[in-house]
Structures are given as C-alpha cells and as structure tokens.
Design a protein around this motif. Structure first.
Motif, PDB file in Angstrom:
ATOM      1  N   GLN A   1      22.566  45.620  69.879  1.00  0.00           N
ATOM      2  CA  GLN A   1      24.031  45.672  69.116  1.00  0.00           C
ATOM      3  C   GLN A   1      23.966  46.233  68.050  1.00  0.00           C
ATOM      4  OE1 GLN A   1      26.221  42.312  71.307  1.00  0.00           O
ATOM      5  NE2 GLN A   1      24.557  41.320  70.678  1.00  0.00           N
ATOM      6  N   LYS A   2      25.069  46.478  67.563  1.00  0.00           N
ATOM      7  CA  LYS A   2      25.396  46.958  65.878  1.00  0.00           C
ATOM      8  C   LYS A   2      26.146  45.722  65.330  1.00  0.00           C
ATOM      9  CE  LYS A   2      25.003  52.031  67.082  1.00  0.00           C
ATOM     10  NZ  LYS A   2      25.452  53.218  66.967  1.00  0.00           N
ATOM     11  N   LEU A   3      25.939  45.993  64.242  1.00  0.00           N
ATOM     12  CA  LEU A   3      26.843  44.946  63.224  1.00  0.00           C
ATOM     13  C   LEU A   3      27.500  45.588  62.276  1.00  0.00           C
ATOM     14  CD1 LEU A   3      27.106  41.949  62.309  1.00  0.00           C
ATOM     15  CD2 LEU A   3      25.038  42.208  61.046  1.00  0.00           C
ATOM     16  N   GLU A   4      28.956  45.029  62.071  1.00  0.00           N
ATOM     17  CA  GLU A   4      29.696  45.683  61.082  1.00  0.00           C
ATOM     18  C   GLU A   4      30.030  44.810  59.842  1.00  0.00           C
ATOM     19  OE1 GLU A   4      33.257  47.732  62.380  1.00  0.00           O
ATOM     20  OE2 GLU A   4      31.827  49.341  63.351  1.00  0.00           O
ATOM     21  N   LEU A   5      29.713  44.883  58.602  1.00  0.00           N
ATOM     22  CA  LEU A   5      30.152  43.851  57.644  1.00  0.00           C
ATOM     23  C   LEU A   5      31.022  44.057  56.797  1.00  0.00           C
ATOM     24  CD1 LEU A   5      26.479  42.224  56.729  1.00  0.00           C
ATOM     25  CD2 LEU A   5      28.110  41.531  58.546  1.00  0.00           C
ATOM     26  N   SER A   6      32.008  43.427  56.256  1.00  0.00           N
ATOM     27  CA  SER A   6      32.911  43.860  55.298  1.00  0.00           C
ATOM     28  C   SER A   6      33.004  42.972  54.147  1.00  0.00           C
ATOM     29  CB  SER A   6      34.438  43.916  55.879  1.00  0.00           C
ATOM     30  OG  SER A   6      35.198  44.242  54.915  1.00  0.00           O
ATOM     31  N   VAL A   7      32.786  43.110  53.048  1.00  0.00           N
ATOM     32  CA  VAL A   7      32.529  42.234  51.933  1.00  0.00           C
ATOM     33  C   VAL A   7      34.120  42.177  51.488  1.00  0.00           C
ATOM     34  CG1 VAL A   7      31.820  41.681  49.570  1.00  0.00           C
ATOM     35  CG2 VAL A   7      30.256  42.807  51.213  1.00  0.00           C
ATOM     36  N   ASP A   8      34.768  40.865  51.624  1.00  0.00           N
ATOM     37  CA  ASP A   8      36.330  40.938  51.416  1.00  0.00           C
ATOM     38  C   ASP A   8      36.415  40.054  49.978  1.00  0.00           C
ATOM     39  OD1 ASP A   8      36.766  41.589  53.890  1.00  0.00           O
ATOM     40  OD2 ASP A   8      36.586  39.517  54.775  1.00  0.00           O
ATOM     41  N   LYS A   9      35.682  39.216  49.697  1.00  0.00           N
ATOM     42  CA  LYS A   9      35.568  38.829  48.338  1.00  0.00           C
ATOM     43  C   LYS A   9      33.959  38.430  47.774  1.00  0.00           C
ATOM     44  CE  LYS A   9      39.838  35.823  48.932  1.00  0.00           C
ATOM     45  NZ  LYS A   9      40.479  34.682  49.143  1.00  0.00           N
ATOM     46  N   ILE A  10      33.986  38.577  46.507  1.00  0.00           N
ATOM     47  CA  ILE A  10      32.436  38.527  45.971  1.00  0.00           C
ATOM     48  C   ILE A  10      32.763  37.886  44.332  1.00  0.00           C
ATOM     49  CG2 ILE A  10      32.288  40.982  45.166  1.00  0.00           C
ATOM     50  CD1 ILE A  10      29.277  40.475  46.229  1.00  0.00           C
ATOM     51  N   PRO A  11      32.123  37.101  43.895  1.00  0.00           N
ATOM     52  CA  PRO A  11      32.339  36.747  42.425  1.00  0.00           C
ATOM     53  C   PRO A  11      32.006  37.696  41.518  1.00  0.00           C
ATOM     54  CG  PRO A  11      30.943  35.042  43.860  1.00  0.00           C
ATOM     55  CD  PRO A  11      31.146  36.145  44.523  1.00  0.00           C
ATOM     56  N   ASN A  12      32.914  37.914  40.610  1.00  0.00           N
ATOM     57  CA  ASN A  12      32.631  39.344  39.855  1.00  0.00           C
ATOM     58  C   ASN A  12      33.374  39.024  38.312  1.00  0.00           C
ATOM     59  OD1 ASN A  12      35.291  39.853  40.620  1.00  0.00           O
ATOM     60  ND2 ASN A  12      35.302  41.652  40.105  1.00  0.00           N
ATOM     61  N   LYS A  13      33.719  37.510  38.085  1.00  0.00           N
ATOM     62  CA  LYS A  13      34.444  37.251  36.739  1.00  0.00           C
ATOM     63  C   LYS A  13      33.861  36.047  36.159  1.00  0.00           C
ATOM     64  CE  LYS A  13      39.145  38.818  38.074  1.00  0.00           C
ATOM     65  NZ  LYS A  13      40.652  38.197  37.741  1.00  0.00           N
ATOM     66  N   PHE A  14      33.676  36.193  34.863  1.00  0.00           N
ATOM     67  CA  PHE A  14      33.160  34.956  33.896  1.00  0.00           C
ATOM     68  C   PHE A  14      33.994  35.139  32.537  1.00  0.00           C
ATOM     69  CE2 PHE A  14      30.563  38.394  32.439  1.00  0.00           C
ATOM     70  CZ  PHE A  14      30.622  38.392  31.133  1.00  0.00           C
ATOM     71  N   ALA A  15      34.063  33.770  32.048  1.00  0.00           N
ATOM     72  CA  ALA A  15      34.762  33.841  30.670  1.00  0.00           C
ATOM     73  C   ALA A  15      34.054  33.196  29.746  1.00  0.00           C
ATOM     74  CB  ALA A  15      36.206  33.058  30.856  1.00  0.00           C
ATOM     75  N   PHE A  16      34.278  33.654  28.262  1.00  0.00           N
ATOM     76  CA  PHE A  16      34.080  32.805  27.298  1.00  0.00           C
ATOM     77  C   PHE A  16      35.113  32.129  26.758  1.00  0.00           C
ATOM     78  CE2 PHE A  16      30.617  36.078  26.446  1.00  0.00           C
ATOM     79  CZ  PHE A  16      29.555  35.112  25.985  1.00  0.00           C
ATOM     80  N   ASP A  17      35.120  30.702  26.912  1.00  0.00           N
ATOM     81  CA  ASP A  17      36.179  29.877  26.511  1.00  0.00           C
ATOM     82  C   ASP A  17      35.790  29.148  25.237  1.00  0.00           C
ATOM     83  OD1 ASP A  17      38.545  28.800  26.590  1.00  0.00           O
ATOM     84  OD2 ASP A  17      38.017  27.123  28.213  1.00  0.00           O
ATOM     85  N   ASP A  18      36.679  29.504  24.139  1.00  0.00           N
ATOM     86  CA  ASP A  18      36.403  28.803  22.881  1.00  0.00           C
ATOM     87  C   ASP A  18      37.434  27.961  22.620  1.00  0.00           C
ATOM     88  OD1 ASP A  18      36.285  28.207  20.319  1.00  0.00           O
ATOM     89  OD2 ASP A  18      35.877  30.640  19.349  1.00  0.00           O
ATOM     90  N   LYS A  19      37.183  26.563  22.537  1.00  0.00           N
ATOM     91  CA  LYS A  19      38.433  25.567  22.201  1.00  0.00           C
ATOM     92  C   LYS A  19      37.988  25.227  20.873  1.00  0.00           C
ATOM     93  CE  LYS A  19      38.454  23.688  27.093  1.00  0.00           C
ATOM     94  NZ  LYS A  19      39.520  24.360  27.258  1.00  0.00           N
ATOM     95  N   ALA A  20      39.101  25.584  20.167  1.00  0.00           N
ATOM     96  CA  ALA A  20      38.926  25.655  18.745  1.00  0.00           C
ATOM     97  C   ALA A  20      39.743  24.390  17.848  1.00  0.00           C
ATOM     98  CB  ALA A  20      39.207  26.860  17.891  1.00  0.00           C
ATOM     99  N   HIS A  21      39.050  23.883  16.692  1.00  0.00           N
ATOM    100  CA  HIS A  21      39.944  22.856  16.132  1.00  0.00           C
ATOM    101  C   HIS A  21      39.778  22.890  14.578  1.00  0.00           C
ATOM    102  CE1 HIS A  21      39.243  20.677  20.187  1.00  0.00           C
ATOM    103  NE2 HIS A  21      38.074  21.213  20.312  1.00  0.00           N
ATOM    104  N   LEU A  22      40.882  22.742  14.167  1.00  0.00           N
ATOM    105  CA  LEU A  22      40.931  22.574  12.665  1.00  0.00           C
ATOM    106  C   LEU A  22      41.516  21.135  12.129  1.00  0.00           C
ATOM    107  CD1 LEU A  22      42.386  26.233  11.734  1.00  0.00           C
ATOM    108  CD2 LEU A  22      40.137  25.259  11.200  1.00  0.00           C
ATOM    109  N   ILE A  23      40.985  20.554  11.082  1.00  0.00           N
ATOM    110  CA  ILE A  23      41.455  19.374  10.517  1.00  0.00           C
ATOM    111  C   ILE A  23      41.723  19.681   9.114  1.00  0.00           C
ATOM    112  CG2 ILE A  23      41.034  17.185   9.828  1.00  0.00           C
ATOM    113  CD1 ILE A  23      39.476  16.863  12.115  1.00  0.00           C
ATOM    114  N   PHE A  24      43.021  19.468   8.538  1.00  0.00           N
ATOM    115  CA  PHE A  24      43.519  19.762   7.134  1.00  0.00           C
ATOM    116  C   PHE A  24      43.508  18.519   6.380  1.00  0.00           C
ATOM    117  CE2 PHE A  24      45.633  22.750  10.089  1.00  0.00           C
ATOM    118  CZ  PHE A  24      45.222  23.826   9.399  1.00  0.00           C
TER     119      PHE A  24
END
Length: 225
Positions: free
Chosen positions: A118-141
C-alpha cells in the motif's frame, strides 16, 4: 514629584540599557548564523510508497522572524517591573526537513513491510517552530536604582500533528491523525550565561527533540496502520 520624575528618568535609562542588549534583529542574525553553520540533514531519496507534504511550507527563505514585546509594566514609587520578550518563529521548513529525513530514513526498514504494497500519504499539519527569550526585569529605587533580570528561553507550547492516509490501489483504506506532544524545555539563563550560547544550546536540543518526536510518530503510526 521630584522623586517620581527622577524614578521615571532612571526607569527609561535602565530600561534602555537592559533591553537594548537583545533585539529582534540580533536574534534573527544569530539564528541564521547558527543554521548556516549547522550540517543540514542529508536529503533522503524519495520513496515511491510514501509522500510527505505540509501546508506550513512557504517560499520565504528567511531563517527566522522575531518579534519584540514589552508587557506587564508595574510602575510603583520605589519598585518597577516589566516583561521584555523576544519571540522567534523559525522557518517551518527547518523542522519539516528534520521530520522528513527521519521518517524516510526508517521507512524502508519498517514501514515498507507494514504497508504490504500500500501507499502512505503524510501531511504535517503542525510542528513546533517558536521559542522565546523572556526577560522579567526588576528595578528598586533606594537612593540609587538597583536592577536584576530573570531571563529564560523556552519553546512555545506546540505539538507535532500529522495526518495520514493509507491507500490501497488509490482507494483510502485507513486515515488518522497522530499527535506527539512537545517536551517542556524551559531553561533559565544564569547571570554569566551568554544569550548567544543559550541560543546555540537551545537550537541543538530543539533539533534533537524534533528528531525524537519524528521517531515517536513512526512508532505510533506502526501501531495504527
């Protein structure tokens, strides 16, 4: 009023210093550099009983697109905090190439016998391709301004989702959708960790994760067809 004006000035100065180190342009430039240096997976010869397609691919040759966003600003009298995030979207062709190479690499060994002509057809509907640098900044005066950052790099939560069709003499004999969850890979950056080194380490692990997810997909597919 004088204290508030001084705090605002310090906030603007410190925000500029802390966030100007990492910009969307710098992230995209580093990602492009790293992938240009990576040894790309060798393309497997097309196999006549398997086809792999995706609606996610495009003609855009840009390695990544990064967006910067500042949010959750908390401006108090003696304390300020905010989130500064660079979210990087990789060209989907990068993980799809890894998926395709991995699946075709084990197709002749295991899938051919399972399909039995038999034959097989595959469709990639979703795939991880995002990442983030998350900088939680704080300042005290307190007389002077004191600041610190909690920086992390983490993938956006996204699964590998692949639709499949098994064809017997061009007639569908079985269809389905297989989902492989992505790994939780958040990593906090230490005080002396270079963001460039963190990006390199992250992308190495990311590519390895896509290959592992692709293998898990094949294992699950073998049980379903």
């Amino acid at each position: 009023m004088t204290i508030l004006k001084t705090n605002v000035k310090l906030f603007i100065i410190c925000t500029s210093i802390l966030t100007s180190c990492l910009t969307a342009k710098k992230v995209d430039k580093q990602v492009a550099k790293l992938y240009s240096e990576k040894q790309q997976p060798q393309k497997k010869k097309q196999i006549d009983f398997i086809s792999i397609t995706s609606i996610l691919t495009s003609t855009d040759n840009q390695t990544s697109t990064t967006e910067t966003k500042t949010s959750n600003v908390l401006p108090l009298l003696f304390y300020w905090s905010w989130d500064y995030k660079n979210t990087c979207t990789l060209n989907p062709q990068i993980p799809i190439n890894n998926f395709t190479t991995t699946v075709l690499g084990i197709a002749n060994k295991r899938l051919k016998e399972k399909l039995n002509g038999q034959k097989l057809e595959l469709s990639v509907d979703k795939i991880p391709n995002k990442f983030a640098f998350d900088d939680k900044a704080h300042l005290i005066f307190i007389i002077d301004a004191f600041g610190w950052d909690n920086v992390s790099i983490k993938a956006e939560k996204a699964d590998l989702v692949v639709s499949y069709k098994v064809l017997n003499n061009n007639a569908e004999s079985k269809t389905g959708i297989i989902t492989i969850p992505y790994y939780d890979d958040k990593k906090n950056l230490g005080m002396f960790t270079s963001w460039k080194k963190a990006t390199s380490d992250y992308l190495d692990q990311y590519d390895a994760n896509i290959i592992s997810m692709s293998k898990l997909f094949v294992e699950k597919l073998m049980k379903e067809i």
